[in-house]
Design a protein around this motif. Structure first.
Motif, short mmCIF file in Angstrom:
data_model
loop_
_atom_site.label_atom_id
_atom_site.label_comp_id
_atom_site.label_asym_id
_atom_site.label_seq_id
_atom_site.Cartn_x
_atom_site.Cartn_y
_atom_site.Cartn_z
N GLY A 226 -9.71 7.45 -17.39
CA GLY A 226 -9.41 7.52 -15.97
C GLY A 226 -9.15 6.16 -15.36
N ARG A 227 -9.90 5.16 -15.80
CA ARG A 227 -9.72 3.81 -15.27
C ARG A 227 -8.45 3.14 -15.80
NH1 ARG A 227 -15.47 3.71 -16.02
NH2 ARG A 227 -15.27 2.65 -18.03
N THR A 228 -7.83 3.71 -16.81
CA THR A 228 -6.60 3.15 -17.35
C THR A 228 -5.40 3.46 -16.46
OG1 THR A 228 -7.53 3.48 -19.56
CG2 THR A 228 -5.20 2.97 -19.46
N ASN A 229 -5.49 4.52 -15.64
CA ASN A 229 -4.42 4.81 -14.69
C ASN A 229 -4.23 3.64 -13.74
OD1 ASN A 229 -3.44 7.83 -14.71
ND2 ASN A 229 -5.64 7.90 -15.15
N PRO A 230 -2.98 3.34 -13.37
CA PRO A 230 -2.76 2.27 -12.39
C PRO A 230 -3.50 2.58 -11.07
CG PRO A 230 -0.69 2.92 -13.42
CD PRO A 230 -1.71 3.92 -13.85
N ARG A 231 -4.15 1.57 -10.53
CA ARG A 231 -4.83 1.75 -9.24
C ARG A 231 -3.79 1.93 -8.13
NH1 ARG A 231 -7.12 -2.70 -11.38
NH2 ARG A 231 -6.13 -4.02 -9.81
N TRP A 232 -4.21 2.50 -7.04
CA TRP A 232 -3.28 2.78 -5.94
C TRP A 232 -2.62 1.52 -5.41
CZ3 TRP A 232 -3.87 0.85 -0.98
CH2 TRP A 232 -5.10 0.23 -0.69
N ASN A 233 -3.34 0.38 -5.50
CA ASN A 233 -2.80 -0.86 -4.95
C ASN A 233 -2.57 -1.93 -6.02
OD1 ASN A 233 -5.45 -1.29 -5.57
ND2 ASN A 233 -5.98 -2.34 -3.66
N GLU A 234 -2.52 -1.50 -7.27
CA GLU A 234 -2.38 -2.47 -8.36
C GLU A 234 -0.94 -2.97 -8.48
OE1 GLU A 234 -3.49 -2.85 -13.14
OE2 GLU A 234 -3.84 -0.97 -12.05
N VAL A 235 -0.81 -4.26 -8.70
CA VAL A 235 0.50 -4.89 -8.86
C VAL A 235 0.49 -5.74 -10.13
CG1 VAL A 235 2.16 -6.52 -7.88
CG2 VAL A 235 0.93 -4.96 -6.37
N ASP A 236 1.55 -5.62 -10.91
CA ASP A 236 1.69 -6.41 -12.12
C ASP A 236 2.04 -7.85 -11.73
OD1 ASP A 236 3.02 -7.72 -14.42
OD2 ASP A 236 2.79 -5.75 -15.36
N ASP A 237 1.22 -8.80 -12.17
CA ASP A 237 1.43 -10.20 -11.79
C ASP A 237 2.78 -10.73 -12.28
OD1 ASP A 237 -1.01 -10.29 -10.55
OD2 ASP A 237 -2.07 -11.09 -12.31
N ALA A 238 3.23 -10.23 -13.42
CA ALA A 238 4.47 -10.75 -13.99
C ALA A 238 5.71 -10.22 -13.28
CB ALA A 238 4.54 -10.40 -15.47
N THR A 239 5.67 -8.93 -12.88
CA THR A 239 6.87 -8.31 -12.31
C THR A 239 6.79 -8.13 -10.79
OG1 THR A 239 6.01 -6.05 -12.61
CG2 THR A 239 7.20 -7.05 -14.47
N GLY A 240 5.58 -8.15 -10.25
CA GLY A 240 5.40 -7.89 -8.83
C GLY A 240 5.52 -6.43 -8.47
N ALA A 241 5.67 -5.57 -9.49
CA ALA A 241 5.79 -4.12 -9.27
C ALA A 241 4.53 -3.40 -9.75
CB ALA A 241 7.02 -3.59 -10.02
N SER A 242 4.45 -2.14 -9.42
CA SER A 242 3.33 -1.34 -9.90
C SER A 242 3.41 -1.20 -11.42
CB SER A 242 3.37 0.06 -9.27
OG SER A 242 3.24 -0.02 -7.87
N PRO A 243 2.28 -1.14 -12.11
CA PRO A 243 2.30 -0.99 -13.57
C PRO A 243 2.99 0.31 -13.97
CG PRO A 243 0.12 -1.64 -12.79
CD PRO A 243 0.91 -1.28 -11.57
N ASN A 244 3.58 0.30 -15.14
CA ASN A 244 4.26 1.47 -15.66
C ASN A 244 3.22 2.51 -16.11
OD1 ASN A 244 5.66 3.40 -17.13
ND2 ASN A 244 6.97 1.93 -18.17
N PRO A 245 3.12 3.67 -15.46
CA PRO A 245 2.10 4.66 -15.84
C PRO A 245 2.33 5.22 -17.24
CG PRO A 245 3.63 5.59 -14.23
CD PRO A 245 3.93 4.14 -14.32
N ASP A 246 3.57 5.26 -17.70
CA ASP A 246 3.84 5.76 -19.04
C ASP A 246 3.30 4.81 -20.11
OD1 ASP A 246 5.08 7.90 -17.87
OD2 ASP A 246 7.12 7.13 -18.15
N ALA A 247 3.44 3.52 -19.84
CA ALA A 247 2.88 2.53 -20.76
C ALA A 247 1.36 2.62 -20.77
CB ALA A 247 3.34 1.12 -20.37
#
Length: 403
Positions: A226-247
């Motif tokens: 459950g904690r592996t799912n992207p958080r509602w406000n999580e941002v990838d530091d490298a891309t500035g976008a939300s993490p890829n949920p499929d990854a």
């Protein structure tokens, strides 16, 4: 809005592809009943896990739902990928029936359970599929939980998954059946129960006070997934976008597989070889002591607790075993209480209260037994320098109960 099918194809990248090598495994040539009685060095683990890396990938696709993922479908996908027909298959995550209709097998979405058409959902009205009943106190007891999607996958493909990792188990139907049942009891059932909303404690009966959990455990597999799912406000530091949920789903699926394999390896390479050793000790219990309530193991470290419960049922023992004697790594003899089945800290018969927390010469005086080294403060385990001393501790403890 649904992404294109190409955009939602996922591929497990943890195993490299290549020419199909022969899956390697090692197994002792001794029969099952004798293999586990051999020395630790040559047959403590008569079955060895096959090396599946490098086996060719499958082009078939596995479908499951998009959005927030749970351990259920993450584990179900991992289980399917262990089979040659779905080895490292790409995964389609969608809720679009048209997209899912292009998949070769679909789990945890679609509202249909039909093994013939390879659809394994458990959310539909009227669904009540459960794993085979378990034995408790000599009688069959129905399961507390319905099967989740991964439970359905395990029901139909579990033995094949186990055999992929331990091919030699196919030579012994009884060993394979035992591992299959134990994997459900010790691993799969909890995944099913959590996913289908079964409380860990039974509901209070009329007139009884409801039992409340004293603490919450957030370290289990379902919580970690459950904690592996992207958080509602999580941002990838490298891309500035939300993490890829499929990854992230791939990470979760691999996590489930690692946990599954850890339990499976323990059962096959640890518990299964220990089973006949404990069985011999249980059958020879009256040679150890006329009470039949004490058994002696040739060495410590082997898993015996669950084996004792199972063997008591199988052999229909009228008097349950109270104490197990064995040596520790330093050569000290231990006397350990058998706990009440299903209870972590309640013993069938604890060591005498006067011994608890006392050591060495002081314990020798209190117990009246030479060679005593210690008794745990909770009374679940004690020690003696000799086997005869440990046996006498057990006999005195039994006598104290009967007086």
């Amino acid at each position: 809005m649904h992404r294109s099918r190409a955009a939602i194809l996922l591929c497990c990248s943890s195993v490299t592809s290549g020419a199909r090598p022969r899956a390697s495994f090692v197994r002792s040539s001794l029969p099952t009943s004798l293999r586990a009685m051999s020395t630790n060095s040559d047959a403590a683990a008569p079955y060895k896990r096959a090396k599946l890396s490098g086996l060719p990938a499958s082009a078939k696709t596995i479908g499951t739902h998009s959005g927030t993922f749970q351990a259920d479908e993450a584990l179900g996908v991992w289980l399917l990928r262990q089979l040659s027909v779905y080895r490292r298959s790409p995964v389609v995550r969608s809720r679009d029936p048209a997209v899912l209709g292009t998949c070769d097998i679909v789990i945890d979405v679609g509202g249909v359970y039909d093994h013939a058409t390879l659809k394994y959902d458990h959310h539909q009205r009227g669904y009540d599929e459960r794993f085979a009943p378990k034995l408790k106190e000599g009688r069959e007891v129905g399961r507390c939980t319905k099967l989740s999607a991964s439970g359905l996958v395990y029901r139909h493909y579990g033995k094949e998954v186990i055999s992929e990792h331990y091919p030699a188990l196919t030579e012994s139907a009884s060993d394979l059946d035992w591992v299959y049942a134990k994997m459900y009891d010790s691993f799969m059932e909890a995944i099913d129960a959590i996913d289908t909303g079964v409380e860990p404690l039974p509901a209070a009966k009329d007139g009884e006070e409801e039992v409340q959990l004293q603490y919450k455990d957030s370290t289990g597999l379902s919580a970690r997934v459950g904690r592996t799912n992207p958080r509602w406000n999580e941002v990838d530091d490298a891309t500035g976008a939300s993490p890829n949920p499929d990854a992230r789903f791939e990470i979760a699926s691999d996590m489930c597989g690692q946990d599954f394999l850890q339990v499976l390896t323990k059962l096959v390479e640890g518990d299964l070889p220990a089973r006949s050793i404990v069985a011999s000790a249980v059958k020879d219990r009256y040679a150890c002591d006329p009470s039949g309530e004490i058994i002696k193991l040739p060495s410590g470290g082997l898993p015996w607790k669950n084996q004792v419960y199972d063997l008591e049922r199988e052999l229909k023992l009228e008097v349950p075993i109270k104490y197990v004697l064995y040596t520790d790594q330093a050569g000290m003899w231990r006397i350990q209480c058998v706990s009440v089945e299903g209870k972590a800290f309640e013993n069938r018969l604890g060591l005498p209260s006067a011994w608890r927390g006392v050591r060495d010469q002081d314990l020798e005086k209190v117990a009246g037994i030479a060679g005593c080294t210690f008794c745990h403060a909770s009374g679940f385990i004690g020690g003696n320098k000799s086997y005869e001393g440990a046996l006498e501790m057990a006999r005195v403890a039994l006598k104290g109960r009967k007086d």
